[in-house]
Design an enzyme around this catalytic site. Structure first.
Site, PDB file in Angstrom:
ATOM      1  N   HIS A 128       0.851  -1.204   0.000  1.00  0.00           N
ATOM      2  CA  HIS A 128       0.000   0.000   0.000  1.00  0.00           C
ATOM      3  C   HIS A 128       0.884   1.251   0.000  1.00  0.00           C
ATOM      4  O   HIS A 128       0.677   2.169  -0.802  1.00  0.00           O
ATOM      5  CB  HIS A 128      -0.932   0.002   1.212  1.00  0.00           C
ATOM      6  CG  HIS A 128      -1.591   1.332   1.470  1.00  0.00           C
ATOM      7  ND1 HIS A 128      -2.599   1.824   0.676  1.00  0.00           N
ATOM      8  CD2 HIS A 128      -1.368   2.282   2.406  1.00  0.00           C
ATOM      9  CE1 HIS A 128      -2.975   3.015   1.120  1.00  0.00           C
ATOM     10  NE2 HIS A 128      -2.239   3.330   2.175  1.00  0.00           N
ATOM     11  N   ASP A 181       6.523  21.000 -27.058  1.00  0.00           N
ATOM     12  CA  ASP A 181       6.529  19.667 -26.434  1.00  0.00           C
ATOM     13  C   ASP A 181       7.597  19.673 -25.353  1.00  0.00           C
ATOM     14  O   ASP A 181       8.202  20.707 -25.067  1.00  0.00           O
ATOM     15  CB  ASP A 181       6.837  18.579 -27.487  1.00  0.00           C
ATOM     16  CG  ASP A 181       6.255  17.229 -27.081  1.00  0.00           C
ATOM     17  OD1 ASP A 181       6.514  16.808 -25.932  1.00  0.00           O
ATOM     18  OD2 ASP A 181       5.545  16.609 -27.884  1.00  0.00           O
ATOM     19  N   TRP A 222       6.762   0.130   4.017  1.00  0.00           N
ATOM     20  CA  TRP A 222       7.349   0.725   2.810  1.00  0.00           C
ATOM     21  C   TRP A 222       8.759   1.238   3.077  1.00  0.00           C
ATOM     22  O   TRP A 222       9.524   1.479   2.158  1.00  0.00           O
ATOM     23  CB  TRP A 222       6.457   1.852   2.271  1.00  0.00           C
ATOM     24  CG  TRP A 222       6.675   3.186   2.909  1.00  0.00           C
ATOM     25  CD1 TRP A 222       6.236   3.556   4.138  1.00  0.00           C
ATOM     26  CD2 TRP A 222       7.375   4.314   2.366  1.00  0.00           C
ATOM     27  NE1 TRP A 222       6.618   4.855   4.397  1.00  0.00           N
ATOM     28  CE2 TRP A 222       7.308   5.349   3.328  1.00  0.00           C
ATOM     29  CE3 TRP A 222       8.036   4.565   1.162  1.00  0.00           C
ATOM     30  CZ2 TRP A 222       7.902   6.596   3.119  1.00  0.00           C
ATOM     31  CZ3 TRP A 222       8.620   5.811   0.978  1.00  0.00           C
ATOM     32  CH2 TRP A 222       8.549   6.808   1.951  1.00  0.00           C
ATOM     33  N   SER A 234      13.083   6.017 -13.878  1.00  0.00           N
ATOM     34  CA  SER A 234      12.019   6.764 -14.533  1.00  0.00           C
ATOM     35  C   SER A 234      11.955   8.189 -13.987  1.00  0.00           C
ATOM     36  O   SER A 234      11.863   9.161 -14.743  1.00  0.00           O
ATOM     37  CB  SER A 234      10.700   6.032 -14.319  1.00  0.00           C
ATOM     38  OG  SER A 234       9.624   6.884 -14.518  1.00  0.00           O
ATOM     39  N   SER A 235      12.036   8.315 -12.654  1.00  0.00           N
ATOM     40  CA  SER A 235      11.939   9.643 -12.040  1.00  0.00           C
ATOM     41  C   SER A 235      13.091  10.532 -12.472  1.00  0.00           C
ATOM     42  O   SER A 235      12.907  11.719 -12.738  1.00  0.00           O
ATOM     43  CB  SER A 235      11.972   9.532 -10.518  1.00  0.00           C
ATOM     44  OG  SER A 235      10.777   9.002 -10.058  1.00  0.00           O
ATOM     45  N   HIS A 278      12.936  12.126   3.496  1.00  0.00           N
ATOM     46  CA  HIS A 278      12.345  13.401   3.826  1.00  0.00           C
ATOM     47  C   HIS A 278      12.190  14.334   2.629  1.00  0.00           C
ATOM     48  O   HIS A 278      11.117  14.879   2.413  1.00  0.00           O
ATOM     49  CB  HIS A 278      12.992  14.106   5.014  1.00  0.00           C
ATOM     50  CG  HIS A 278      12.010  15.101   5.543  1.00  0.00           C
ATOM     51  ND1 HIS A 278      10.925  14.730   6.290  1.00  0.00           N
ATOM     52  CD2 HIS A 278      11.855  16.409   5.301  1.00  0.00           C
ATOM     53  CE1 HIS A 278      10.161  15.778   6.499  1.00  0.00           C
ATOM     54  NE2 HIS A 278      10.697  16.816   5.925  1.00  0.00           N
ATOM     55  N   GLU A 327      11.673  13.369  -0.204  1.00  0.00           N
ATOM     56  CA  GLU A 327      10.570  12.737  -0.930  1.00  0.00           C
ATOM     57  C   GLU A 327       9.223  13.341  -0.523  1.00  0.00           C
ATOM     58  O   GLU A 327       8.333  13.524  -1.348  1.00  0.00           O
ATOM     59  CB  GLU A 327      10.586  11.222  -0.657  1.00  0.00           C
ATOM     60  CG  GLU A 327       9.360  10.457  -1.130  1.00  0.00           C
ATOM     61  CD  GLU A 327       9.256  10.357  -2.644  1.00  0.00           C
ATOM     62  OE1 GLU A 327      10.273  10.587  -3.318  1.00  0.00           O
ATOM     63  OE2 GLU A 327       8.157  10.068  -3.129  1.00  0.00           O
ATOM     64  N   TYR A 359       8.639  16.326   0.210  1.00  0.00           N
ATOM     65  CA  TYR A 359       8.464  17.591  -0.501  1.00  0.00           C
ATOM     66  C   TYR A 359       8.420  17.395  -1.997  1.00  0.00           C
ATOM     67  O   TYR A 359       7.847  18.212  -2.717  1.00  0.00           O
ATOM     68  CB  TYR A 359       9.544  18.589  -0.067  1.00  0.00           C
ATOM     69  CG  TYR A 359       9.340  18.917   1.393  1.00  0.00           C
ATOM     70  CD1 TYR A 359       8.274  19.724   1.768  1.00  0.00           C
ATOM     71  CD2 TYR A 359      10.111  18.345   2.385  1.00  0.00           C
ATOM     72  CE1 TYR A 359       8.008  19.969   3.096  1.00  0.00           C
ATOM     73  CE2 TYR A 359       9.857  18.589   3.713  1.00  0.00           C
ATOM     74  CZ  TYR A 359       8.804  19.398   4.065  1.00  0.00           C
ATOM     75  OH  TYR A 359       8.531  19.632   5.379  1.00  0.00           O
ATOM     76  N   SER A 412      -1.429  26.964  -6.114  1.00  0.00           N
ATOM     77  CA  SER A 412      -1.070  28.353  -6.395  1.00  0.00           C
ATOM     78  C   SER A 412      -1.660  28.833  -7.714  1.00  0.00           C
ATOM     79  O   SER A 412      -1.590  30.021  -8.023  1.00  0.00           O
ATOM     80  CB  SER A 412       0.456  28.514  -6.436  1.00  0.00           C
ATOM     81  OG  SER A 412       0.995  28.135  -5.200  1.00  0.00           O
ATOM     82  N   HIS A 444      14.590  13.305  12.044  1.00  0.00           N
ATOM     83  CA  HIS A 444      13.407  13.435  12.908  1.00  0.00           C
ATOM     84  C   HIS A 444      12.464  12.245  12.734  1.00  0.00           C
ATOM     85  O   HIS A 444      11.514  12.110  13.481  1.00  0.00           O
ATOM     86  CB  HIS A 444      12.684  14.782  12.700  1.00  0.00           C
ATOM     87  CG  HIS A 444      12.047  14.952  11.353  1.00  0.00           C
ATOM     88  ND1 HIS A 444      11.990  16.152  10.722  1.00  0.00           N
ATOM     89  CD2 HIS A 444      11.424  14.084  10.532  1.00  0.00           C
ATOM     90  CE1 HIS A 444      11.355  16.007   9.550  1.00  0.00           C
ATOM     91  NE2 HIS A 444      11.013  14.764   9.431  1.00  0.00           N
ATOM     92  N   HIS A 445      12.735  11.411  11.739  1.00  0.00           N
ATOM     93  CA  HIS A 445      11.973  10.156  11.621  1.00  0.00           C
ATOM     94  C   HIS A 445      12.553   9.090  12.541  1.00  0.00           C
ATOM     95  O   HIS A 445      12.040   7.982  12.590  1.00  0.00           O
ATOM     96  CB  HIS A 445      12.019   9.648  10.179  1.00  0.00           C
ATOM     97  CG  HIS A 445      11.394  10.577   9.191  1.00  0.00           C
ATOM     98  ND1 HIS A 445      10.074  10.487   8.823  1.00  0.00           N
ATOM     99  CD2 HIS A 445      11.890  11.640   8.503  1.00  0.00           C
ATOM    100  CE1 HIS A 445       9.788  11.445   7.948  1.00  0.00           C
ATOM    101  NE2 HIS A 445      10.880  12.161   7.744  1.00  0.00           N
ATOM    102  N   THR A 496       6.701  27.090   5.300  1.00  0.00           N
ATOM    103  CA  THR A 496       5.403  26.490   5.021  1.00  0.00           C
ATOM    104  C   THR A 496       4.288  27.445   5.435  1.00  0.00           C
ATOM    105  O   THR A 496       3.286  27.601   4.738  1.00  0.00           O
ATOM    106  CB  THR A 496       5.253  25.150   5.761  1.00  0.00           C
ATOM    107  OG1 THR A 496       6.470  24.421   5.607  1.00  0.00           O
ATOM    108  CG2 THR A 496       4.114  24.338   5.206  1.00  0.00           C
ATOM    109  N   LYS A 535       3.688  30.103   2.886  1.00  0.00           N
ATOM    110  CA  LYS A 535       2.861  29.670   1.760  1.00  0.00           C
ATOM    111  C   LYS A 535       1.379  29.727   2.122  1.00  0.00           C
ATOM    112  O   LYS A 535       0.554  30.234   1.367  1.00  0.00           O
ATOM    113  CB  LYS A 535       3.254  28.262   1.315  1.00  0.00           C
ATOM    114  CG  LYS A 535       4.690  28.155   0.843  1.00  0.00           C
ATOM    115  CD  LYS A 535       4.927  26.971  -0.053  1.00  0.00           C
ATOM    116  CE  LYS A 535       4.381  27.183  -1.428  1.00  0.00           C
ATOM    117  NZ  LYS A 535       5.196  28.065  -2.271  1.00  0.00           N
ATOM    118  N   ARG A 568       1.443   1.632  15.237  1.00  0.00           N
ATOM    119  CA  ARG A 568       1.053   1.411  13.845  1.00  0.00           C
ATOM    120  C   ARG A 568       1.550   0.047  13.391  1.00  0.00           C
ATOM    121  O   ARG A 568       2.300  -0.616  14.099  1.00  0.00           O
ATOM    122  CB  ARG A 568       1.613   2.522  12.964  1.00  0.00           C
ATOM    123  CG  ARG A 568       3.129   2.552  12.918  1.00  0.00           C
ATOM    124  CD  ARG A 568       3.639   3.787  12.246  1.00  0.00           C
ATOM    125  NE  ARG A 568       3.515   3.684  10.810  1.00  0.00           N
ATOM    126  CZ  ARG A 568       4.360   4.255   9.935  1.00  0.00           C
ATOM    127  NH1 ARG A 568       5.386   4.955  10.362  1.00  0.00           N
ATOM    128  NH2 ARG A 568       4.198   4.126   8.647  1.00  0.00           N
TER     129      ARG A 568
END
Lengths: 527, 378
Positions: free
Chosen positions: A79, A108, A144, A171-172, A255, A257, A259, A270, A304-305, A330, A333, A452
């Site tokens: 998931h 293009d 994950w 790919s990315s 991390h 990722e 953003y 925006s 921080h994770h 943040t 924004k 979790r």
């Protein structure tokens, strides 16, 4: 030059262009590829969503009812991987493909063939991930995050996940190179960088983030692979390695990722909020500075994770302070979006509703992020349902709602038809109510002490889990309505003019709906 | 807004309120931290409450503006859009003010953190080792030094699979709780035998990852007598949700008494690996070892879990040469969920459980494996 260009266009449109399936396999057109990205993303969203519903069904009440713990763990792993890499990221790459050339006045993307290749890498990765359920031992059951040494105990499903991550990373990276080159080199005359639409700005920064961190993730999973099969011990203390090393590398990718997913979502918002406020964005320049600050800060907050992993107290203090600082850009924004609405002339079509839903719920996710940033509080909340609630507010109510806002906003441009406004609004309200029903109670579960990634739980957590499961099923089913609205708009509906939204600005609205095959054959000139 | 969507919005709002109301009407919904039994825990709860107040104020302020704008500046009311943008003073203000609020939040958070990480001068030091899927405790220093035991999930499999009613402490009960005296500083060392686990008791405000090959530490001082329940907090494989932690905090006298009992029990239970056991002794003991260590995967029926965990009933390894089974038991099967039990169980226990599996269900080898054979295979 102009004559040559017209000639090749002619050939492409009426000459050897394949039709049917081969049109899609061989296409190098940014709009076709964007469409394929979006459909692939939606398909993966359904697959990952079904897995989420398996998880929620098992958690409806205490005890094991539907699945065994091992399969449950495979579900949470797939998931997560499918939603992050298969659904949300490709969705925004789809937006980038469709919209960047239209917004900057280009015919293009810069590397049209590579664009085709970076899309067609995705289906094999999707097949590897979902197919790993069928191999002996099943899919990876590590979550994950694929933490070592648990990842060393898995069967070949783990190897398939590793290869899938490699392919998705390639790919990315190709997609990012393409986006950067397109934005930097193919802007219409007069479009300086400080006149670039904000969506393109968000993608320019995101693409650099991707190029910086996808190789890091590839490194982490490759080290897992060699630990599993080739006798290395990067992550095993027995051979001089360290299991926590994996976490550092993973979150150095992980991390930014966050953003990578959030910034393009900010970009869509925006555009939508100014359009339906009929007022320009309040602080264009400060929005760009805020984006750049968030991107830079995202590289220096990864641990921080990992507050409870056993790091020195100086490390905990540093990562706490650095993480808290992210709240500043943040906040800038969020304040900017609200200041844009202030004294505007607001109307509430579906894209605006999703944008407001995003603004409200994403900010809640931001607040819980601030709570989690406090190391001592995080000691109580790390690895609980509070974290699950937090990142679903950011990823679902944040990124996904923004993607919905984008789809409804640009669907008239893409298809040439207006979508069904009433059904769109119903989709929004259903999503909003069921999303909160599913995820708000999870904050309470986490605070009260539910870990979790457990298939079963103590009796005091039963009530909120039931509410959450009801919400999750409602949210999942509501998305079928979204599919219906989109299909209906593709097949017909009221004609959309070049600019269906009164307050919309930008080059994309100067083209017909749907736009011509080669978008801007002659670069528009900005005054 | 068309009448149709207005109607729909009303319905959905009513539904949401109804759900909220029925939710609050029942008292079983916990929405805050468990009551803390330690000072640090209190500090964390206070800090969290205080942060929530600040957050609520910001929340009401920011979204008050947003909802006012949604209400007052709508096109349907004929509001004309102003075209202002960029205002340096406003932008500087909304950068600086949040920064100040953050500094104000960071100060108490840092003080509590420094206090939390000060593990010096403990009264008692205990090592907690994470195993797939149980916790082992060794009292290393201070009163009770030398005590050592493992804590397994005490909830019967029937409750988990729904064939028996669930008890009050479903999934949060162990056969052998960790006992500590109140008012003493307990330093807890964490490590693990296989994968990363995390030792977490919410009411003590302690969560520390247990990393194989490394030792980390944390501490707590329980202020009230009582039983405190927690769980492993780091995904550690199949039975991650089934390895609870129970801490009993008792008075100093009761603690001394408990130590006496433990020492006696340990002396009595000390197994002699050189003794020759009868097949019956081995089987009875083996059944207990099986129930504590094997049943979660291989099941009480010995049938395993089709597709995930192989059956022992009729298994080639179990019915084959005993040496192969002994090696598997001691070293595990790398790349599968089969753990190495060589370090967790002693020779007698391993001999007993192997004897049991070779003679349980439809397996009738009639063999009795002696501890000396295990010792020789190590």
């Amino acid at each position: 030059m102009a004559a040559e260009h017209a000639h090749s266009t002619h050939e492409h449109d009426h000459g050897h262009a394949p039709t049917g399936l081969m049109r899609w396999v061989t296409t190098t057109n940014h709009k076709d590829i964007g469409t394929m990205y979006l459909w692939f993303s939606f398909a993966m969203f359904i697959v990952g969503g079904i897995m989420a519903l398996v998880i929620r069904a098992e958690l409806f009440q205490p005890g094991l009812q539907f699945v065994e713990p091992e399969f449950f763990n495979q579900m949470i792993t797939l998931h997560g991987l499918i939603m992050v890499f298969g659904a949300i990221m490709p969705a925004f790459v789809g937006f980038a493909n469709w919209m960047i050339p239209l917004m900057i006045g280009a015919p293009d993307m810069a590397f049209a063939r590579m664009n085709n290749w970076s899309f067609w890498l995705l289906p094999p990765a999707g097949i590897l991930l979902t197919g790993s359920l069928l191999v002996p031992g099943g899919a990876a059951a590590t979550g994950w995050t694929m933490y070592a040494p648990l990842s060393l105990q898995m069967g070949m499903g783990m190897d398939m996940a590793i290869f899938a991550v490699h392919i998705l990373g390639m790919s990315s990276i190709m997609g990012s190179i393409n986006i950067i080159t397109t934005i930097l080199n193919m802007r219409a005359p007069g479009m300086t960088l400080m006149r670039l639409p904000l969506f393109c700005w968000t993608w320019l920064i995101t693409a650099y983030l991707l190029i910086a961190v996808m190789p890091v993730l590839a490194g982490a999973v490759t080290m897992t692979l060699t630990d599993r099969h080739f006798g290395t011990s990067f992550f095993s203390a027995g051979g001089g390695g360290d299991p926590v090393l994996f976490q550092h590398i993973f979150w150095f990718f992980g991390h930014p990722e966050v953003y990578i997913i959030a910034l393009p979502a900010f970009g869509v918002i925006s555009h939508v909020i100014p359009a339906f406020s009929r007022k320009p964005i309040f602080g264009y320049t400060s929005m760009i500075y805020a984006l750049a600050s968030i991107a830079l800060l995202s590289f220096i907050v990864w641990a921080h994770h990992m507050y409870v992993v056993g790091m020195p107290v100086a490390g905990q203090l540093y990562f706490m302070y650095a993480t808290m600082v992210i709240a500043v850009p943040t906040g800038v924004k969020v304040f900017n979006w609200i200041a844009t609405m202030w004294k505007g002339s607001l109307s509430f079509e579906t894209p605006m509703l999703f944008a407001l839903g995003f603004l409200f719920l994403f900010t809640i996710g931001g607040f819980t992020g601030l709570v989690l940033a406090m190391t001592v509080v995080d000691v109580q909340l790390q690895d609980t349902y509070y974290v699950v609630a937090h990142f679903h507010y950011v990823m679902v109510a944040g990124a996904l709602f923004s993607a919905f806002a984008g789809v409804y906003y640009w669907l008239p441009k893409w298809t040439g038809h207006m979508y069904d406004e009433t059904l769109g609004k119903v989709h929004f309200w259903l999503s909003l109510v069921f999303f909160n029903l599913a995820f708000f109670p999870q904050h309470f579960l986490g605070i009260a002490g539910m870990p979790r990634r457990v298939p079963d739980y103590a009796l005091q957590f039963a009530d909120f889990n039931q509410i959450s499961t009801v919400g999750a099923f409602g949210f999942g089913l509501s998305q079928l309505l979204f599919l219906y609205v989109v299909l209906k708009a593709i097949r017909g509906g009221a004609k959309a003019g070049d600019k269906p939204w009164e307050g919309a600005t930008g080059l994309e609205w100067t083209l017909s709906s749907p736009p011509p095959y080669h978008s801007f054959e002659v670069p528009p000139v900005l005054k | 807004m068309t009448p149709k969507t207005k109607w729909f919005r009303n319905i959905s709002l009513t539904g949401l309120l109804l759900a909220l109301y029925t939710g609050l009407a029942q008292a079983a919904y916990e929405i805050n931290f468990q009551q803390s039994a330690t000072r640090i825990g209190q500090d964390i709860n206070d800090l969290h409450n205080w942060m929530m107040v600040i957050i609520l104020i910001i929340f009401v302020g920011v979204f008050g503006v947003m909802f006012y704008s949604i209400f007052a500046h709508r096109k349907s009311k004929g509001h004309q859009a102003a075209q202002f943008h960029e205002n340096t003073w406003v932008e500087v203000a909304w950068t600086i003010v949040p920064l100040i609020i953050l500094v104000v939040m960071a100060i108490p958070a840092s003080t509590t953190l420094l206090h939390m990480r000060d593990t010096s001068n403990p009264d008692i030091t205990i090592k907690a080792t994470g195993y797939q899927w149980k916790w082992g405790y060794d009292y290393l220093k201070g009163e009770g030094e030398g005590i050592s035991f493992k804590a397994n999930l005490a909830t019967p499999q029937e409750q988990i699979h729904g064939t028996a009613p669930k008890g009050e402490h479903y999934l949060l009960e162990v056969d052998h709780p960790l006992v500590v005296p109140v008012g003493k500083k307990i330093r807890l060392l964490t490590t693990a035998n296989d994968v990363i686990h995390s030792w977490w008791v919410p009411a003590l405000a302690v969560k520390q990852d247990a990393v194989p090959g490394f030792i980390h530490d944390t501490w707590f001082r329980v202020e009230r007598e009582g039983t405190y329940r927690g769980q492993c907090a780091e995904l550690c494989g199949k039975d991650h949700g089934f390895m609870p932690i129970v801490v009993e905090a008792v008075s100093a006298e009761k603690y001394t008494q408990w130590i006496g009992e433990q020492k006696k029990l340990m002396a009595a239970a000390a197994d002699d690996p050189n003794k020759l056991y009868t097949p019956e002794e081995l089987q009875t003991r083996g059944e207990k070892v099986y129930a504590a260590n094997c049943v979660a995967c291989h099941q009480a029926t010995g049938k395993g879990i089709p597709g995930a965990i192989p059956a022992l009933d009729g298994s080639k390894t179990v019915l084959g040469p005993k040496h192969d089974q002994i090696t598997t038991e001691l070293n595990g099967r790398p790349g599968t969920a089969m753990a190495a039990f060589g370090k967790q169980l002693n020779d007698v226990e391993i001999a007993a459980v192997i004897t049991y599996t070779r003679n349980a269900w439809s397996n009738h080898t009639g063999e009795a494996i002696q501890p000396s054979e295990i010792k020789a295979s190590r």
